[in-house]
Design an enzyme around this catalytic site. Structure first.
Site, PDB file in Angstrom:
ATOM      1  N   ASP A 177     -15.424 -14.155 -22.174  1.00 26.64           N
ATOM      2  CA  ASP A 177     -16.026 -14.228 -21.150  1.00 26.64           C
ATOM      3  C   ASP A 177     -17.619 -14.641 -21.458  1.00 26.64           C
ATOM      4  OD1 ASP A 177     -13.850 -13.259 -19.920  1.00 26.64           O
ATOM      5  OD2 ASP A 177     -14.659 -11.145 -19.775  1.00 26.64           O
ATOM      6  N   LYS A 179      -9.165 -13.638 -15.629  1.00 25.85           N
ATOM      7  CA  LYS A 179      -9.245 -13.943 -17.185  1.00 25.85           C
ATOM      8  C   LYS A 179      -8.525 -15.239 -17.595  1.00 25.85           C
ATOM      9  CE  LYS A 179     -10.497 -11.982 -21.238  1.00 25.85           C
ATOM     10  NZ  LYS A 179     -11.766 -11.223 -21.275  1.00 25.85           N
ATOM     11  N   HIS A 232       8.207  -7.587  -2.996  1.00 24.65           N
ATOM     12  CA  HIS A 232       6.943  -8.086  -3.600  1.00 24.65           C
ATOM     13  C   HIS A 232       7.497  -9.244  -4.214  1.00 24.65           C
ATOM     14  CE1 HIS A 232       4.410  -4.680  -3.121  1.00 24.65           C
ATOM     15  NE2 HIS A 232       5.494  -3.821  -3.235  1.00 24.65           N
ATOM     16  N   GLY A 271       0.867  -1.148   0.011  1.00 26.23           N
ATOM     17  CA  GLY A 271       0.011   0.147   0.012  1.00 26.23           C
ATOM     18  C   GLY A 271       0.839   1.368  -0.005  1.00 26.23           C
ATOM     19  N   CYS A 304       5.364  -6.088   1.923  1.00 25.75           N
ATOM     20  CA  CYS A 304       5.719  -4.454   1.924  1.00 25.75           C
ATOM     21  C   CYS A 304       5.060  -3.887   3.009  1.00 25.75           C
ATOM     22  CB  CYS A 304       5.339  -4.094   0.407  1.00 25.75           C
ATOM     23  SG  CYS A 304       6.363  -2.548   0.012  1.00 25.75           S
ATOM     24  N   TYR A 305       4.185  -2.872   2.760  1.00 26.48           N
ATOM     25  CA  TYR A 305       3.427  -2.137   3.751  1.00 26.48           C
ATOM     26  C   TYR A 305       2.836  -3.405   4.850  1.00 26.48           C
ATOM     27  CZ  TYR A 305      -0.343   0.607   5.857  1.00 26.48           C
ATOM     28  OH  TYR A 305      -1.241   1.431   6.777  1.00 26.48           O
ATOM     29  N   GLU A 355       5.214 -11.269  -5.468  1.00 30.06           N
ATOM     30  CA  GLU A 355       3.917 -11.765  -6.631  1.00 30.06           C
ATOM     31  C   GLU A 355       4.384 -11.114  -7.734  1.00 30.06           C
ATOM     32  OE1 GLU A 355       2.948  -7.677  -4.661  1.00 30.06           O
ATOM     33  OE2 GLU A 355       3.875  -9.348  -4.150  1.00 30.06           O
TER      34      GLU A 355
END
Length: 516
Positions: free
Chosen positions: A228, A372, A170, A56, A83-84, A172
């Site tokens: 979709d 997706k 991070h 954040g 992180c945050y 990710e």
């Protein structure tokens, strides 16, 4: 629906919240995103196997910064702070977070303790993505430091007794070389997940749930031909067959052969999907409404409103329906401010933009928990052909926003032909899998050219190709010159009224991925 083991992502305003959830799901573990403002009782009721605090933009020591009830640390549920999220954990548990003497941003060498469950199998020195102005000066009591960098004495820490883990970087993002391994370790080594979230079981349980929900009711579905809506229609067809009516509106702004491809899959004669299929030819209506309109937002509005009108007319002919089906997917939900904490990026046509006058009892949105790539996977499980499942993202207003200025049938034909050549050559060169989105657009520029011995005054086509992980930011793809040369030569020779081809090298930002 059957209950899956779940990991919760608690969002403190991080830009990567969706990415964290996707990474967890890649490990066959179901994951949902909740705002830090969510009542802790709601989170607890989910019976999570683990919780991940996101990054954040704030500083934890400021009064109005996002926080959470420290009671969460007593639940006995493993928590990973990123992180945050790692700084918040330290701040709430008695550590010290202050302004960093040197801001760390970008790829950074991190030295990790490989005896930690989190870093099992990770190299002792590994490259991670850092992005922080504050740093943890002192870990909270009970925590052992498990990683550091040249400037950051506490890059990771853990309290194994309480199942609390924190990383300043991070894991990710793809820039963190072994980040996927770390998240895999958290989910399996720390949380003890079994990994029961698989697309085949999702499809199976969802088809069963739809059957129960719909009973012998009638379902109406707007089919655009995009990924979709096609997966939605296929799932409903599997669940309720002839109780489903799909309305496909041909507004004349589709890609070349798209109408034929959709009709071949869902129209009469396909044994896989035995449904009521209505194809509405509304091309003349759309072109007359769009005549003389050049402003992009106005074009979008006209197309959106006209779609609702056509859809309502068809719905009235069918009469009463019990359910309206929508292809809402998880990013739509999160970006519309209904899932995590991140700023509302755009109001999505699938979330809240319903026709007012269609008479239905309830909404069915079986894809609303999928990303997706998971929707594509579900499509494969349902037996959709690859050309539909791996179809390029395509905007609701269709080719209208890939034509600068007024939209006419002549201009649509130019874009369709140029775009078909561009896509064909990219596929031939084996580049399709490397590019996230690519298309041809028509500029409103006329320029002088020479064809044979004749002087021409014709259009310029712009080619676009970008790579992106999240469609929030994108970079233009470095297409080999020989491919661009072949495409240019083919377009100028095969497409009438075009005498010039440009390649758009702009990233997002400052440009958008679409032209308008």
């Amino acid at each position: 629906m059957q209950q899956h083991e779940t990991v919760i992502v608690l969002d403190f305003g991080g830009q990567y919240n969706q990415l964290i959830a996707r990474r967890v799901r890649e490990n066959n573990v179901y994951c949902e995103i909740y705002s830090y403002k969510t009542d802790p009782a709601v989170i607890r009721a989910k019976n999570p196997k683990g919780i991940i605090f996101t990054g954040g933009p704030n500083s934890v020591y400021l009064e109005d910064s996002p926080s959470c009830d420290p009671e969460i640390f007593t639940w006995g549920v493993p928590i990973l702070g990123i992180c945050y999220g790692s700084q918040l954990m330290m701040h709430l548990l008695g550590g010290k977070v202050t302004r960093a003497p040197e801001r760390e941003y970008g790829k950074t060498e991190v030295f990790v303790d490989t005896s930690s469950k989190l870093f099992e199998g990770v190299s002792p020195s590994t490259i991670c993505w850092m992005s922080h102005n504050d740093y943890i000066e002192q870990a909270a009591p009970g925590f052992k430091i498990t990683a550091h960098t040249a400037n950051c004495p506490v890059a990771a820490m853990e309290d194994t007794n309480r199942g609390l883990y924190a990383v300043q970087f991070h894991p990710e993002v793809l820039h963190t070389a072994e980040g996927k391994k770390m998240l895999h370790n958290f989910v399996y080594n720390v949380c003890g997940c079994a990994g029961d979230w698989k697309m085949d079981s999702f499809v199976e349980s969802n088809v069963k749930a739809l059957r129960e929900q719909i009973g012998d009711g009638k379902v109406l579905c707007a089919l655009s031909g995009g990924v979709d809506s096609s997966v939605l229609a296929a799932m409903l067809a599997k669940a309720v067959g002839k109780q489903l009516t799909c309305v496909f509106v041909d507004h004349g702004l589709l890609r070349k052969n798209e109408k034929e491809e959709v009709c071949a899959v869902f129209g009469p004669g396909n044994p896989n999907f035995d449904i009521n299929f209505i194809c509405v030819d509304a091309r003349a209506r759309y072109f007359s409404k769009l005549a003389g309109v050049t402003e992009p937002e106005r074009k979008r509005k006209i197309i959106g409103e006209e779609f609702i009108r056509v859809f309502e007319e068809e719905a009235k002919k069918i009469g009463h329906v019990d359910f309206l089906a929508q292809g809402t997917i998880y990013p739509d939900v999160v970006e519309s401010g209904l899932g995590g904490e991140s700023t509302v990026i755009k109001s999505h046509h699938n979330v809240g933009g319903l026709p007012d006058h269609v008479d239905f009892k309830a909404l069915v949105e079986p894809l609303r928990n999928l990303f997706k790539d998971e929707v594509r996977q579900a499509g494969r499980e349902l037996g959709l052909p690859e050309y539909i499942v791996s179809r390029q993202p395509f905007p609701g207003p269709g080719l209208a926003i890939r034509i600068i200025g007024e939209v006419t049938p002549e201009k649509v034909a130019i874009v369709q032909d140029a775009d078909a050549i561009w896509r064909e050559e990219i596929a031939k060169a084996g580049l399709a899998g490397e590019i996230s989105q690519y298309y041809a657009a028509l500029t409103n520029m006329h320029s002088v050219g020479v064809m044979g011995d004749e002087r021409t005054y014709d259009y310029a086509v712009a080619l676009r190709a970008v790579t992106t992980t999240d469609f929030m930011t994108a970079e233009s793809y470095n297409v080999p010159w020989d491919v661009l040369g072949t495409v240019t030569s083919r377009i100028v020779n095969e497409v009438k009224h075009v005498n010039r081809v440009f390649y758009d090298c702009t990233g997002k930002p400052p440009a958008t991925i679409e032209m308008e």
